[in-house]
Scaffold this motif. Structure first.
Motif, PDB file in Angstrom:
ATOM      1  N   GLN A  46     -14.798  12.595  28.104  1.00 16.60           N
ATOM      2  CA  GLN A  46     -14.301  11.342  28.471  1.00 16.60           C
ATOM      3  C   GLN A  46     -13.893  10.632  27.152  1.00 16.60           C
ATOM      4  O   GLN A  46     -12.895  10.225  26.930  1.00 16.60           O
ATOM      5  N   ARG A  63     -13.725  12.281  24.211  1.00 19.66           N
ATOM      6  CA  ARG A  63     -12.697  13.007  23.520  1.00 19.66           C
ATOM      7  C   ARG A  63     -11.120  12.778  24.206  1.00 19.66           C
ATOM      8  O   ARG A  63     -10.248  12.712  23.589  1.00 19.66           O
ATOM      9  N   ASN A  64     -11.237  12.640  25.469  1.00 18.56           N
ATOM     10  CA  ASN A  64      -9.798  12.530  26.047  1.00 18.56           C
ATOM     11  C   ASN A  64      -9.211  11.263  25.722  1.00 18.56           C
ATOM     12  O   ASN A  64      -7.959  11.233  25.975  1.00 18.56           O
ATOM     13  N   LEU A  65     -10.216  10.163  25.457  1.00 20.46           N
ATOM     14  CA  LEU A  65      -9.436   8.950  24.986  1.00 20.46           C
ATOM     15  C   LEU A  65      -9.420   8.949  23.484  1.00 20.46           C
ATOM     16  O   LEU A  65      -9.034   7.778  22.596  1.00 20.46           O
ATOM     17  N   ALA A  66      -9.528   9.856  22.497  1.00 17.16           N
ATOM     18  CA  ALA A  66      -9.372  10.121  21.225  1.00 17.16           C
ATOM     19  C   ALA A  66      -7.935  10.527  20.641  1.00 17.16           C
ATOM     20  O   ALA A  66      -7.752  10.371  19.592  1.00 17.16           O
ATOM     21  N   ALA A  67      -7.261  10.630  21.455  1.00 13.73           N
ATOM     22  CA  ALA A  67      -5.732  11.014  21.131  1.00 13.73           C
ATOM     23  C   ALA A  67      -5.780  12.128  19.926  1.00 13.73           C
ATOM     24  O   ALA A  67      -5.302  11.858  19.032  1.00 13.73           O
ATOM     25  N   PRO A 116      -5.751   4.769  24.127  1.00 12.56           N
ATOM     26  CA  PRO A 116      -6.012   4.898  22.644  1.00 12.56           C
ATOM     27  C   PRO A 116      -4.445   4.869  21.900  1.00 12.56           C
ATOM     28  O   PRO A 116      -3.563   5.021  22.613  1.00 12.56           O
ATOM     29  N   ARG A 117      -4.822   4.491  20.635  1.00 10.64           N
ATOM     30  CA  ARG A 117      -3.572   4.541  19.833  1.00 10.64           C
ATOM     31  C   ARG A 117      -3.069   5.943  19.688  1.00 10.64           C
ATOM     32  O   ARG A 117      -3.918   6.993  19.414  1.00 10.64           O
ATOM     33  N   GLU A 118      -1.800   6.261  19.947  1.00  6.25           N
ATOM     34  CA  GLU A 118      -1.426   7.759  19.721  1.00  6.25           C
ATOM     35  C   GLU A 118      -1.296   7.995  18.228  1.00  6.25           C
ATOM     36  O   GLU A 118      -0.974   7.135  17.508  1.00  6.25           O
ATOM     37  N   LYS A 119      -1.378   9.206  18.028  1.00  7.77           N
ATOM     38  CA  LYS A 119      -1.644   9.909  16.578  1.00  7.77           C
ATOM     39  C   LYS A 119      -0.453  10.406  16.131  1.00  7.77           C
ATOM     40  O   LYS A 119       0.469  11.074  16.929  1.00  7.77           O
ATOM     41  N   THR A 121       1.822  11.710  19.399  1.00  5.75           N
ATOM     42  CA  THR A 121       1.076  12.440  20.584  1.00  5.75           C
ATOM     43  C   THR A 121       1.650  11.614  22.050  1.00  5.75           C
ATOM     44  O   THR A 121       2.385  10.346  21.565  1.00  5.75           O
ATOM     45  N   PHE A 129       0.057  10.978  25.008  1.00  5.93           N
ATOM     46  CA  PHE A 129      -1.013  11.186  25.886  1.00  5.93           C
ATOM     47  C   PHE A 129      -1.016  10.079  26.865  1.00  5.93           C
ATOM     48  O   PHE A 129      -1.103  10.442  28.255  1.00  5.93           O
ATOM     49  N   PHE A 130      -0.915   9.036  26.621  1.00  4.47           N
ATOM     50  CA  PHE A 130      -0.765   7.840  27.427  1.00  4.47           C
ATOM     51  C   PHE A 130       0.376   6.935  27.256  1.00  4.47           C
ATOM     52  O   PHE A 130       0.505   6.109  26.432  1.00  4.47           O
ATOM     53  N   LYS A 133      -5.106  13.495  30.746  1.00  2.73           N
ATOM     54  CA  LYS A 133      -6.345  13.238  29.862  1.00  2.73           C
ATOM     55  C   LYS A 133      -7.185  12.134  30.562  1.00  2.73           C
ATOM     56  O   LYS A 133      -8.503  12.364  30.418  1.00  2.73           O
ATOM     57  N   ALA A 138      -9.128  14.377  32.902  1.00  2.00           N
ATOM     58  CA  ALA A 138      -9.417  15.900  32.525  1.00  2.00           C
ATOM     59  C   ALA A 138     -11.282  16.036  32.204  1.00  2.00           C
ATOM     60  O   ALA A 138     -11.766  14.656  32.088  1.00  2.00           O
ATOM     61  N   ALA A 167     -15.162   7.112  33.724  1.00  2.00           N
ATOM     62  CA  ALA A 167     -15.169   8.482  33.581  1.00  2.00           C
ATOM     63  C   ALA A 167     -14.579   8.987  34.837  1.00  2.00           C
ATOM     64  O   ALA A 167     -14.801   8.428  35.943  1.00  2.00           O
TER      65      ALA A 167
END
Lengths: 414, 242
Positions: free
Chosen positions: A272, A274-278, B37-40, B59, B61-62, B210, B213, B241
């Motif tokens: 979880q 890691r999934n939110l770590a982008a 989270p802030r995209e990288k 990225t 992701f969100f 994400k 997962a 979670a």
């Protein structure tokens, strides 16, 4: 390798150079795995349908640069190893060049030209190898062969380096991550082998070994340490080749514990986070098995440290203040350094350079412990059992049979 | 004989039209709850940067809009009875500016997945399935016009089957392979529509790659489809979670 003195400086330096090249190659392999670009060249032994040695520079982009460079460097180490083996036969190596390598390479080039005319690059390379081999034979040194043991080890090294190349190729062709871990393990064993050759051909080994020198280092404890370090490298390779990143995000404590729990709660939590770590690397998810590997890695690392420390204390009590004992002390410090590199790997979130440094330093530590173990066990008196040398009563070197050297060594020990 | 055949064809056509007429759409919006989270920034190399002057790709992701509408959520019906032939039309993934477009998509099992390369750069296309029976492959793809489109087919359902480029380690696309045609991916505003769903009781699932997962259980709602459009909204809470 003249008959009078077994030490042959150029050959020894060549062995040291081959060992250094092998260590660099392990570093390159480490970068390839750290960057996750091992599959960026999908074919083997070709590279993007080109002969590997003829891949246009315009193709060397992104991950291909690292993977292709690794393959070229591996080929160079392969050639160095063949050179080491042929040279170990002294003047007899010339026969190999003239009667085997030259005709075989030339014949191979001819067959390639007829059977695969479109693959002209292969023909050119094989033909070039044949011609180069013939030219080299004209200037081949006329020295004596290396001791029998060195010759055997050098030939084993050739078989190993070929096998290692095929293993790397199969990992690419069969798309098997597990083969990548085996490839890494064999690489470390190969490095140890080359370093043993370098040790056996060194002036130090030749002189001390010939004189029946016994170091009284705790050989078995050091051997145990070397085996444990190799086990550590296997665990590290298994973790790295899962391509799942690290199963922890802090060190030394993970959720307040030294060892993370290998249960579903922990695995779910770390995934979880890691999934939110982008993270653009998009590692595979952490599994319980992955956490277990990490736990074993920490436990075995501690065992390595304690074993090396025990061997240092034993050596200090037995031998006292001697530079070989200081070497063991340095090995203890190196193990601590390797542990810190492991910690840095976690703190840096498995930065490519740091993780690769951890791999390379692990290889150095393995070689270090292995060579000290061999010196401690003293299983290679006179660096060969056929001929040996010893200092006579007037302080000069004289040739004796290996058996005689061993007998004298035993007598001296008594 | 001929008139009989025409009659049967007519009946089949009528049945087909009636089937479509019976089908209704399921629509809705996916909303993100919690701070994403802030995209990288992607570490593009020099060649890839040249293809995207002035851009700073990150990225994906969100991807949520201002109202929280979450893109790239895979929405599908669970356990739809019957056998469904794969469509003849392939789904297409393109490589543009060293990224896969789209990033998340769906395909039916047996349906062709065509990967194009619109970049002036070579890539390798490396699907890494986890489900046994779906083959892993790793193929080189040179830039057009030398490089040809690559076609992949997977015969077993798999959620978020990963496509990656090992040359450019930030390049990923995820294809969910289903055994029926009732799935879709949410758009930029988080909205989605599954079209022509036959009447019946279903479970509808929304999965974010994400947020859900690695098990991809997702969020499930019950829905009954009759003859009009049904609306099912989801809220994905990333503070919890999966």
């Amino acid at each position: 390798m003249s008959g009078q003195a077994r030490y042959h400086r150029p050959y020894h330096l060549f062995a040291v150079f081959t060992a250094a090249a092998t260590l660099a190659l392990i570093g390159m392999g480490g970068i390839v795995t750290s960057k996750g670009v091992g599959m960026s060249v999908p074919d083997w032994p070709d590279s993007y349908d080109h002969n590997m040695f003829m891949l246009p520079v315009s193709y060397w982009v992104g991950g291909i640069f690292w993977e292709h460079f690794h393959r070229l460097a591996a080929s160079a180490v392969g050639l160095l190893t063949v050179g080491l083996a042929v040279w170990s036969f002294g003047r007899n190596g010339k026969k190999f060049l003239v009667f085997w390598l030259t005709p075989l390479a030339t014949l191979g080039g001819g067959v390639c030209l007829v059977a695969f005319p479109e693959r002209l690059a292969d023909t050119v390379l094989l033909g070039g190898l044949g011609i180069g081999s013939f030219v080299l034979s004209r200037f081949w040194p006329r020295g004596e062969p290396a001791p029998r043991l060195v010759r055997i080890l050098a030939v084993v090294a050739v078989v190993a380096v070929i096998g290692q190349g095929v293993l790397g190729g199969l990992r690419v062709r069969l798309l098997q991550d597990e083969l990548g871990a085996v490839h890494a393990a064999v690489a470390h064993l190969f490095l140890v082998l080359i370093c043993v050759i370098a040790l056996l051909t060194s002036r130090w080994w030749q002189e001390r070994g010939s004189a029946g020198f016994r170091t009284r280092l705790p050989g078995w404890t050091l051997l145990l340490a070397a085996l444990l370090i190799f086990g550590q490298l296997l665990l590290g390779a298994a973790m790295r080749h899962r391509h799942a990143g690290l199963p922890v995000d802090s060190f030394p404590l993970v959720d307040g514990k030294l060892l993370p729990a290998a249960d579903e709660t922990y695995v779910s939590g770390i995934n979880q986070r890691r999934n939110l770590a982008a993270d653009y690397r998009e590692f595979e998810p952490v599994t319980r098995g992955h956490v277990q590997l990490y736990r074993y890695h920490l436990i075995l690392g501690s065992a390595v440290f304690l074993t090396v420390l025990a061997s240092l204390i034993a050596a200090w009590l037995t031998v006292g203040n001697h530079w070989l004992v200081l070497q063991q002390g340095a090995l203890v410090l190196a193990i601590v350094g390797q542990g810190l590199l492991g910690a840095w790997t976690v703190w840096s979130d498995k930065a490519d350079a740091v993780a690769t440094l951890h791999v390379v330093f692990g290889a150095i530590v393995l070689v270090w412990a292995s060579l000290l173990a061999i010196i401690g066990l003293g299983r290679f008196p006179a660096a060969g059992r056929d001929i040996a040398e010893k200092l006579n009563s007037s302080g000069k070197w004289e040739m004796v049979s290996g058996q005689e050297a061993i007998r004298e060594m035993v007598r001296d020990t008594r | 004989m001929i008139s009989g055949a025409i009659r049967i064809s007519g009946i089949l056509l009528l049945c087909s039209l009636t089937w479509n007429a019976w089908g209704a759409d399921i629509t809705g919006t996916i909303t993100l709850k919690g701070e994403p989270p802030r995209e990288k920034v992607l570490p593009l190399d020099a060649m890839c940067r040249k293809t995207r002057p002035g851009e700073v790709p990150t990225t994906r992701f969100f991807l949520a809009d201002k109202s929280g509408g979450l893109a790239d959520v895979f929405v599908y019906l669970k356990s739809v009875p019957g056998e469904f032939e794969p469509p003849a039309t392939p789904v297409v993934i393109d490589q543009v500016g060293c990224e896969y477009v789209p990033y998340v998509l769906g395909a039916q099992k047996g349906q062709k997945i065509v990967v194009k390369n619109s970049d002036p750069i070579l890539h390798n296309v490396h699907p890494t399935p986890r489900v046994k029976g779906n083959p892993e492959m790793n193929l080189a793809q040179l830039p057009a016009p030398i490089g040809k489109d690559l076609t992949f087919v997977f015969d077993y359902p798999e959620m978020f089957l990963r496509f990656k480029c090992d040359v450019h380690r930030w390049m990923y696309a995820y294809v969910s392979v289903m055994d029926h045609p009732f799935f879709t991916v949410s758009g930029k505003d988080g909205s989605y529509t599954i079209k022509n769903v036959p009447p019946g009781d279903y479970e509808i699932v929304a999965v974010h790659r994400k947020a859900h997962a690695p098990r991809y259980v997702g969020l499930t709602e019950k829905v009954t489809v009759k003859d009009s459009t049904e609306t099912v909204d989801f809220t994905i809470d990333i503070t919890k979670a999966d």
